[in-house]
Design an enzyme around this catalytic site. Structure first.
Site, PDB file in Angstrom:
ATOM      1  N   GLU A 159       0.853  -1.309   0.004  1.00 35.25           N
ATOM      2  CA  GLU A 159       0.112   0.057  -0.100  1.00 35.25           C
ATOM      3  C   GLU A 159       0.856   1.175  -0.092  1.00 35.25           C
ATOM      4  OE1 GLU A 159      -0.668  -2.636   2.185  1.00 35.25           O
ATOM      5  OE2 GLU A 159      -2.210  -3.438   1.442  1.00 35.25           O
ATOM      6  N   HIS A 202     -11.115  -3.552  10.855  1.00 35.21           N
ATOM      7  CA  HIS A 202     -11.885  -3.362   9.775  1.00 35.21           C
ATOM      8  C   HIS A 202     -13.055  -2.495   9.712  1.00 35.21           C
ATOM      9  CE1 HIS A 202      -9.183  -6.661   8.564  1.00 35.21           C
ATOM     10  NE2 HIS A 202      -9.532  -7.056   7.313  1.00 35.21           N
TER      11      HIS A 202
END
Ligand SMILES: Cc1ncc(C[n+]2csc(CCOP(=O)(O)OP(=O)(O)O)c2C)c(N)n1
Lengths: 325, 324
Positions: free
Chosen positions: B58, B128
């Protein structure tokens, strides 16, 4: 100009630029201080001599040498260090962010290791646009412990991006030695990704130039990235603040021997004394003018402190809640 | 008229923009197959050079996109999980966002960071379930949270065309929404222009993303006692302060429902700004996640920390009562 004279001139320019900049730090005309590149100039000179104007570099907190070697105007560069509106970045960037996008200088960067992935992206984009542009990411030995840089190695190798990773190993990340910081070897960080890597004498501009030429050729012909570790020595402090802080971490003998192999003298010895004197005089005059120019340039208008934050124009409120757009 | 789902709206926006401008490309994890359904079909249409499956890197691919943008492309990044934005906060907040100013305007970074499924997805637990829009608005990155399919289309298109970095959060709680729309009427939605989803006279409820639906339901439920105006800023930075002020001119009362943590969240900013300079006849209230919340796994615990309709109805009633 012969290549010997060109390399010498670049090294000399960086050296004297930095010496003048340190004087201006000492007089308070450059605030915040600088990270001197003195001792490492042969790397910037050698690498950039192998590049075209259209090639791209990303630089570091110790970026003056890279930016100057790539062709930035020393006069506007010094004005930038002094925070003047005439500076490369109109006084918005200073020493650690000097940039000149017109010359492919995508900025010095205050975050160690941050320029690597940017350079890979820029070269990928240029290739997609049909150019044979090469990008170079400069970084120190400290940066090879940054995860993002290792991720960037992988992307560059995987996608065969025309990028050169130039590691300036000066033996220290601030005060921490490479031995105390790096497991394995620096070049193995690159070879693990299948990136060809070599180590060269970073005090010898010709050695750096030769290695860079090979890497540039490989990159331009579709061969993907290369990695060059340049062994060098930083003659001065990590940052000009160091003198005040009086930190000690390098043995005196090491500093003395380190300075014996001075890239400016090594390259200067290849010129005849008259040529050398001519270049020296030209640079003195140029820097004299640069200092005058910086001193006589205006400081940016405080009312314009938020200018350029957004490419699309002013946005949001000021610190008292008044709308700026 | 046709039924447009929130997910299809996003997909259509990206496909339309890639079709219009060949400098637009998309990168991210598993996007060729399209596990989040937004990029489905794009590979066949635009090819591998414009639909790039990235390794799980990322930080590198976020700054890679910055480099693409500096060299003239307009990348869109799909992030699989909202909390990945924490991983790349350096690359967005400290690099992409700062480059224009630091270089004295020499470069622009037109990257769109796109998060399909932000906030609680119930049962995805601590790492999450974040909905970190306040963070990006705080640092000054253009921040967008569409509440409806047509706004998802219009705001995504605008984000891609914008010359600055823009983060666009598609709330998990809104992805199921469908709207009956005339496809031909879909159009870009400008940044900084809010939307009154339901006019009212007694109290303004500011709601963002999936909470707009919660606010509309609450307004309906209270309709015979209290007239609630539901105001959706749509973009958090820039924020439509004029739109909010106009609403408060009418109602004078304010409740904010905000799926951020309370401390330094968007709700705090809206209330502070209203208190500083807008018409308020009673003290405002906000309904948020708790200070520093981390959503726990068990369903009841997860729900307990999310701002919901029960708390919103209470807050509306209290704010209105205080005035009478
Ligand atoms: C990611 C990051 N960590 C820490 C710092 C603070 N810092 C600035 S320069 C530096 C040392 C960098 O060492 P190296 O990469 O070897 O380059 P050198 O200074 O030796 O040229 C540190 C720790 C920073 N700017 N960025």
């Amino acid at each position: 100009m012969s290549i010997d004279a060109t390399l010498y001139r670049t090294i000399r320019l960086i050296r004297r630029f930095e010496e003048r900049a340190i004087e201006l730090v000492n007089t308070g005309e450059i605030v915040g201080g600088i990270h001197p590149y003195i001792g490492q100039e042969a790397i910037a000179a050698g690498v950039c001599a192998a590049l075209r104007d259209t090639d791209i570099i990303t630089s570091t907190h110790r970026g003056h040498g890279h930016v100057l070697a790539k062709g930035a105007d020393p006069v506007r560069m010094l004005a930038e260090l002094c925070g003047r509106v005439t500076g490369l970045n109109q006084g918005r960037g200073g020493s650690m962010h000097a940039a000149d996008f017109g010359l492919g200088i995508y900025g010095a960067n205050g975050i160690v290791g941050a320029g690597g992935a940017i350079a890979v992206g820029a070269a990928w984009a240029k290739r997609r646009q049909g150019h044979d542009t090469v990008s170079v990411s400069f970084f120190g030995d400290g940066a090879v412990n940054q995860g993002v840089l290792l991720e960037a190695f992988n992307l560059a190798a995987l996608w065969r991006v025309p990028t050169l990773f130039i590691c300036e190993n000066n033996g220290y990340a601030t005060t921490l030695t490479t031995e105390a910081a790096i497991a394995g070897s620096i070049t193995e960080r690159a070879t693990a990704f299948g990136i060809p890597a070599i180590t060269v004498d970073g005090m010898d501009a010709h050695a750096v130039l030769d290695a860079t030429r090979t890497a540039v050729e490989l990159a331009r012909s579709g061969g993907g990235p290369s990695f060059v570790e340049c062994r060098t020595y930083r003659f001065d402090a990590h940052h000009t603040w160091e003198h005040k802080a009086r930190v000690r971490y390098r043995p005196v003998e090491e500093m003395e021997t380190g300075r014996l192999r001075d890239p400016m003298e090594i390259q200067g010895a290849l010129l005849d004394p008259a040529t050398r004197a001519e270049i020296d005089a030209e640079i003195e005059e140029l820097l004299e003018h640069a200092v005058d120019f910086a001193r006589s340039s205006a400081s940016p208008d405080p009312a314009r402190a938020m200018d350029y934050l957004y490419a699309t124009g002013p946005l949001g409120r000021d610190g008292t809640g008044l709308a700026v757009a | 008229m046709a039924i447009l789902s929130y997910g299809k709206a996003l997909q259509r926006a990206l496909r339309d923009e890639m079709g219009l401008d060949d400098q637009v490309l998309v990168l991210g994890e598993d996007i060729r197959v399209g596990v989040n359904n937004v990029t489905t079909g794009l590979l066949a249409k635009f090819g591998e050079e414009r639909v790039i499956d990235t390794p799980l890197s990322e930080q590198a691919f976020t700054s890679f996109a910055t480099g693409l943008a500096m060299a003239g492309l307009r990348p869109v990044i799909e992030f699989q999980i909202p909390s990945l934005l924490f991983l790349v906060f350096e690359q967005i907040a400290n690099q992409a966002h700062k480059f224009s100013l630091m270089t004295g305007g020499q470069t622009r970074i037109p990257v769109t960071y796109f998060v399909p499924g932000s906030g609680s997805k119930t049962g995805w637990a601590g790492q999450h379930s974040d909905h970190p829009y306040s963070l990006f608005a705080h640092v000054g990155v253009k921040t967008v949270v569409p509440a409806t399919p047509s706004d998802a289309y219009g705001l995504f298109v605008t984000a891609i065309r914008d010359d600055d970095p823009v983060v666009i959060f598609a709330p998990a709680g809104a992805l199921h929404l469908r709207e009956d729309v005339d496809i031909a009427s879909l159009a870009p939605v400008p940044l900084g222009v809010g939307r009154v989803h339901r006019p009212g006279d007694d109290v303004t409820v500011v709601a963002v993303g999936h909470l707009v639906q919660v606010a509309l339901d609450a307004a309906e439920l209270l309709a015979d006692q209290i007239s609630v105006e539901v105001f959706d800023p749509r973009t958090l930075h820039p924020f439509d302060w004029a739109g909010l002020a106009a609403s408060l001119e009418k109602t004078g009362r304010l409740v904010v429902i905000d799926d951020s943590n309370r401390f330094c969240g968007l709700g705090a900013e809206v209330i502070a700004t209203a208190a500083e300079g807008m018409r308020l006849t009673t003290p405002p209230k906000r309904v948020t996640r708790p200070d520093g919340a981390v959503l726990p796994f068990a369903r009841d615990l997860d729900m307990a920390l999310q701002p919901g309709s029960g708390q919103l109805i209470n807050a509306i009633q209290e704010v209105v009562k205080a005035a009478r």
